[in-house]
Motif scaffolding. Structure first.
Motif, PDB file in Angstrom:
ATOM      1  N   LYS A 112       0.846  -1.203   0.000  1.00 24.86           N
ATOM      2  CA  LYS A 112       0.000   0.000   0.000  1.00 24.86           C
ATOM      3  C   LYS A 112       0.872   1.241   0.000  1.00 24.86           C
ATOM      4  O   LYS A 112       1.595   1.516   0.957  1.00 24.86           O
ATOM      5  N   ILE A 113       0.808   1.999  -1.100  1.00 22.60           N
ATOM      6  CA  ILE A 113       1.586   3.230  -1.244  1.00 22.60           C
ATOM      7  C   ILE A 113       0.747   4.397  -0.731  1.00 22.60           C
ATOM      8  O   ILE A 113      -0.321   4.691  -1.269  1.00 22.60           O
ATOM      9  N   HIS A 114       1.228   5.045   0.309  1.00 20.27           N
ATOM     10  CA  HIS A 114       0.491   6.174   0.889  1.00 20.27           C
ATOM     11  C   HIS A 114       0.810   7.450   0.117  1.00 20.27           C
ATOM     12  O   HIS A 114       1.456   8.371   0.611  1.00 20.27           O
ATOM     13  N   GLN A 115       0.335   7.454  -1.106  1.00 21.57           N
ATOM     14  CA  GLN A 115       0.573   8.582  -2.003  1.00 21.57           C
ATOM     15  C   GLN A 115      -0.443   8.491  -3.134  1.00 21.57           C
ATOM     16  O   GLN A 115      -1.105   7.466  -3.304  1.00 21.57           O
ATOM     17  N   ILE A 116      -0.575   9.558  -3.924  1.00 20.58           N
ATOM     18  CA  ILE A 116      -1.553   9.566  -5.013  1.00 20.58           C
ATOM     19  C   ILE A 116      -1.006   8.929  -6.285  1.00 20.58           C
ATOM     20  O   ILE A 116      -1.732   8.712  -7.240  1.00 20.58           O
ATOM     21  N   PHE A 117       0.298   8.633  -6.303  1.00 24.71           N
ATOM     22  CA  PHE A 117       0.919   7.957  -7.450  1.00 24.71           C
ATOM     23  C   PHE A 117       2.176   7.243  -6.963  1.00 24.71           C
ATOM     24  O   PHE A 117       2.585   7.385  -5.804  1.00 24.71           O
ATOM     25  N   CYS A 118       2.801   6.454  -7.831  1.00 24.67           N
ATOM     26  CA  CYS A 118       4.032   5.746  -7.477  1.00 24.67           C
ATOM     27  C   CYS A 118       5.180   6.743  -7.408  1.00 24.67           C
ATOM     28  O   CYS A 118       5.566   7.317  -8.430  1.00 24.67           O
ATOM     29  N   ASP A 119       5.699   6.920  -6.217  1.00 22.59           N
ATOM     30  CA  ASP A 119       6.795   7.865  -6.018  1.00 22.59           C
ATOM     31  C   ASP A 119       7.848   7.230  -5.121  1.00 22.59           C
ATOM     32  O   ASP A 119       7.552   6.289  -4.369  1.00 22.59           O
ATOM     33  N   ILE A 120       9.052   7.748  -5.155  1.00 23.37           N
ATOM     34  CA  ILE A 120      10.168   7.118  -4.450  1.00 23.37           C
ATOM     35  C   ILE A 120      10.019   7.131  -2.925  1.00 23.37           C
ATOM     36  O   ILE A 120      10.120   6.063  -2.294  1.00 23.37           O
ATOM     37  N   PRO A 121       9.788   8.293  -2.267  1.00 23.81           N
ATOM     38  CA  PRO A 121       9.714   8.290  -0.794  1.00 23.81           C
ATOM     39  C   PRO A 121       8.705   7.296  -0.209  1.00 23.81           C
ATOM     40  O   PRO A 121       9.058   6.536   0.702  1.00 23.81           O
ATOM     41  N   PRO A 122       7.444   7.237  -0.701  1.00 20.51           N
ATOM     42  CA  PRO A 122       6.508   6.258  -0.116  1.00 20.51           C
ATOM     43  C   PRO A 122       6.884   4.816  -0.431  1.00 20.51           C
ATOM     44  O   PRO A 122       6.576   3.914   0.351  1.00 20.51           O
ATOM     45  N   LEU A 123       7.547   4.577  -1.581  1.00 17.65           N
ATOM     46  CA  LEU A 123       7.984   3.213  -1.908  1.00 17.65           C
ATOM     47  C   LEU A 123       9.096   2.753  -0.967  1.00 17.65           C
ATOM     48  O   LEU A 123       9.145   1.589  -0.574  1.00 17.65           O
ATOM     49  N   LEU A 124       9.973   3.659  -0.591  1.00 18.96           N
ATOM     50  CA  LEU A 124      11.046   3.312   0.346  1.00 18.96           C
ATOM     51  C   LEU A 124      10.475   2.915   1.703  1.00 18.96           C
ATOM     52  O   LEU A 124      11.043   2.072   2.401  1.00 18.96           O
ATOM     53  N   LYS A 125       9.344   3.499   2.061  1.00 19.79           N
ATOM     54  CA  LYS A 125       8.702   3.177   3.339  1.00 19.79           C
ATOM     55  C   LYS A 125       8.190   1.742   3.365  1.00 19.79           C
ATOM     56  O   LYS A 125       7.981   1.174   4.435  1.00 19.79           O
ATOM     57  N   LEU A 126       7.983   1.152   2.177  1.00 16.07           N
ATOM     58  CA  LEU A 126       7.449  -0.211   2.094  1.00 16.07           C
ATOM     59  C   LEU A 126       8.536  -1.278   2.111  1.00 16.07           C
ATOM     60  O   LEU A 126       8.242  -2.470   2.162  1.00 16.07           O
ATOM     61  N   SER A 127       9.777  -0.861   2.059  1.00 17.71           N
ATOM     62  CA  SER A 127      10.879  -1.823   1.961  1.00 17.71           C
ATOM     63  C   SER A 127      11.078  -2.618   3.252  1.00 17.71           C
ATOM     64  O   SER A 127      10.906  -2.087   4.354  1.00 17.71           O
ATOM     65  N   CYS A 128      11.479  -3.895   3.071  1.00 14.92           N
ATOM     66  CA  CYS A 128      11.753  -4.766   4.217  1.00 14.92           C
ATOM     67  C   CYS A 128      13.141  -4.520   4.797  1.00 14.92           C
ATOM     68  O   CYS A 128      13.449  -4.985   5.894  1.00 14.92           O
ATOM     69  N   ILE A 129      13.994  -3.868   4.034  1.00 11.06           N
ATOM     70  CA  ILE A 129      15.373  -3.658   4.467  1.00 11.06           C
ATOM     71  C   ILE A 129      15.670  -2.170   4.627  1.00 11.06           C
ATOM     72  O   ILE A 129      14.876  -1.328   4.218  1.00 11.06           O
ATOM     73  N   ASP A 130      16.815  -1.890   5.204  1.00 12.78           N
ATOM     74  CA  ASP A 130      17.239  -0.511   5.401  1.00 12.78           C
ATOM     75  C   ASP A 130      17.492   0.157   4.044  1.00 12.78           C
ATOM     76  O   ASP A 130      18.132  -0.434   3.163  1.00 12.78           O
ATOM     77  N   THR A 131      16.974   1.358   3.870  1.00 12.12           N
ATOM     78  CA  THR A 131      17.082   2.062   2.579  1.00 12.12           C
ATOM     79  C   THR A 131      18.033   3.254   2.669  1.00 12.12           C
ATOM     80  O   THR A 131      17.913   4.209   1.902  1.00 12.12           O
ATOM     81  N   TRP A 132      18.976   3.176   3.604  1.00 12.75           N
ATOM     82  CA  TRP A 132      19.910   4.280   3.813  1.00 12.75           C
ATOM     83  C   TRP A 132      20.666   4.621   2.529  1.00 12.75           C
ATOM     84  O   TRP A 132      20.833   5.795   2.190  1.00 12.75           O
ATOM     85  N   THR A 133      21.121   3.594   1.800  1.00 13.13           N
ATOM     86  CA  THR A 133      21.862   3.822   0.543  1.00 13.13           C
ATOM     87  C   THR A 133      21.003   4.571  -0.462  1.00 13.13           C
ATOM     88  O   THR A 133      21.457   5.528  -1.102  1.00 13.13           O
ATOM     89  N   ASN A 134      19.738   4.138  -0.601  1.00 16.47           N
ATOM     90  CA  ASN A 134      18.823   4.806  -1.529  1.00 16.47           C
ATOM     91  C   ASN A 134      18.622   6.270  -1.161  1.00 16.47           C
ATOM     92  O   ASN A 134      18.616   7.152  -2.032  1.00 16.47           O
ATOM     93  N   GLU A 135      18.473   6.522   0.151  1.00 13.54           N
ATOM     94  CA  GLU A 135      18.253   7.893   0.615  1.00 13.54           C
ATOM     95  C   GLU A 135      19.455   8.788   0.333  1.00 13.54           C
ATOM     96  O   GLU A 135      19.302   9.943  -0.055  1.00 13.54           O
ATOM     97  N   ILE A 136      20.650   8.224   0.521  1.00 12.95           N
ATOM     98  CA  ILE A 136      21.871   8.984   0.249  1.00 12.95           C
ATOM     99  C   ILE A 136      21.975   9.308  -1.238  1.00 12.95           C
ATOM    100  O   ILE A 136      22.291  10.440  -1.630  1.00 12.95           O
ATOM    101  N   VAL A 137      21.677   8.311  -2.092  1.00 11.92           N
ATOM    102  CA  VAL A 137      21.738   8.513  -3.546  1.00 11.92           C
ATOM    103  C   VAL A 137      20.699   9.543  -3.980  1.00 11.92           C
ATOM    104  O   VAL A 137      20.972  10.412  -4.808  1.00 11.92           O
ATOM    105  N   ILE A 138      19.488   9.453  -3.416  1.00 11.19           N
ATOM    106  CA  ILE A 138      18.438  10.435  -3.726  1.00 11.19           C
ATOM    107  C   ILE A 138      18.901  11.832  -3.337  1.00 11.19           C
ATOM    108  O   ILE A 138      18.787  12.788  -4.120  1.00 11.19           O
TER     109      ILE A 138
END
Length: 319
Positions: free
Chosen positions: A178-204
């Motif tokens: 469940k994406i808590h947003q009106i469309f597919c976007d990066i920040p809400p998708l990262l919230k759905l991840s089972c693992i730590d998304t620190w690398t993704n956040e740094i790259v973003i």
């Protein structure tokens, strides 16, 4: 490096589709929001299309400024079309799902348009800088080849930036759909991840920060130079004309960059569902709607060109 399609296939064992929270959880409001969004979408497409038509068929508008405006209008049509039709479909059907591949396509197409718009706005500021600060050299500096190279560069930067984020985002394992947003976007998708998304956040933060902040700095520097040049103009009429050509651009820059920076240049932990959804509506729906009114429909040259084109088409049809 694996392709997005390969990574998507691997993740399909866990998540085959996503559920978009949408604008409202209340089914009774769905038809109302559908009508509002449909009306906004039609006005936005027609408004931006009118500027493209005016540029294409009017000899008076064959200038670098209107070349960039026409390209910006095309981007706005693509930009709003990457999200709103799916919103309309979900509101009408009541089905809020989007397929895994559909989510990839939506995120990528929205990201390409958004990233490209950042640099098109910078190119437009550079154009205004040359028009006001170097009027005698303007035609030589902003020739057709330069304009085409600037637009091509904008598309390349926008495409490369979102490709990196799309690859990194969709190689993550998702524990919820469940994406808590009106469309597919990066920040809400990262919230759905089972693992730590620190690398993704740094790259973003690094790559998006470079795209957003570099283009914003280019705009800022251009307008500092423009302002200093305008203040040296002794003619009141000349000063007003110079200000009027820049005001519209600055309004769009403020709305677009303000909302983009608010959403993307902050850590995942700071993502506030309802707050960010409201801001997302601002830059995905409201900004493309305002742009035709700010740039073209209040511009006498564009309105005059559209009237001339309409009269010419009417006379041709009569004969």
């Amino acid at each position: 490096m694996q392709t997005v399609a390969t990574m998507a296939k691997k993740n399909q064992t866990m998540v085959t589709e996503f559920i978009l929270a949408g604008i409202s959880e209340n089914p009774e409001l769905h038809y109302l929001f559908f009508l509002i969004l449909l009306w906004i979408y039609i006005i936005t497409v027609l408004g931006n299309l009118s500027l493209i038509i005016a540029y294409r068929f009017s000899s008076k508008l064959q200038t670098p400024m209107y070349f960039f405006l026409a390209n910006f209008s095309f981007l706005d049509i693509c930009y709003i079309s990457s999200t709103v039709p799916k919103m309309l479909s979900n509101l009408l059907s009541g089905n809020k799902t989007i397929s895994f591949y559909g989510c990839i396509l939506q995120l990528y197409s929205f990201g390409v348009c958004g990233g490209t718009e950042c640099y098109v706005l910078a190119a437009m500021a550079y154009d205004r800088y040359n028009a006001i600060c170097h009027p005698l050299m303007y035609a030589a500096i902003m020739n057709k080849k330069t304009c085409l190279q600037l637009i091509a560069g904008c598309w390349i930067i926008g495409s490369a930036n979102i490709f990196i984020h799309t690859v990194l985002t969709f190689q993550l394992p998702f524990c919820d759909n469940k994406i808590h947003q009106i469309f597919c976007d990066i920040p809400p998708l990262l919230k759905l991840s089972c693992i730590d998304t620190w690398t993704n956040e740094i790259v973003i933060f690094l790559t998006s920060g470079l795209v957003i902040l570099c283009s914003f700095i280019l705009i800022l520097l251009s307008y500092i130079k423009i302002l200093s040049s305008i203040l040296t103009i002794h003619s009141t009429t000349g000063m007003k004309k110079a200000f009027s050509t820049c005001t519209s651009h600055l309004i769009v820059v403020t709305v677009f960059y303000g909302s983009i920076i608010f959403v993307y240049l902050k850590p995942k932990s700071s993502y506030a569902t309802h707050q960010d959804q409201i801001v997302s509506v601002m830059y995905t729906v409201v900004a493309p709607l305002l742009n035709p009114f700010i740039y073209s429909l209040r511009n006498n040259e564009v309105k005059s060109a559209l009237v001339t084109i309409a009269k010419s088409a009417w006379r041709t049809e009569k004969h």
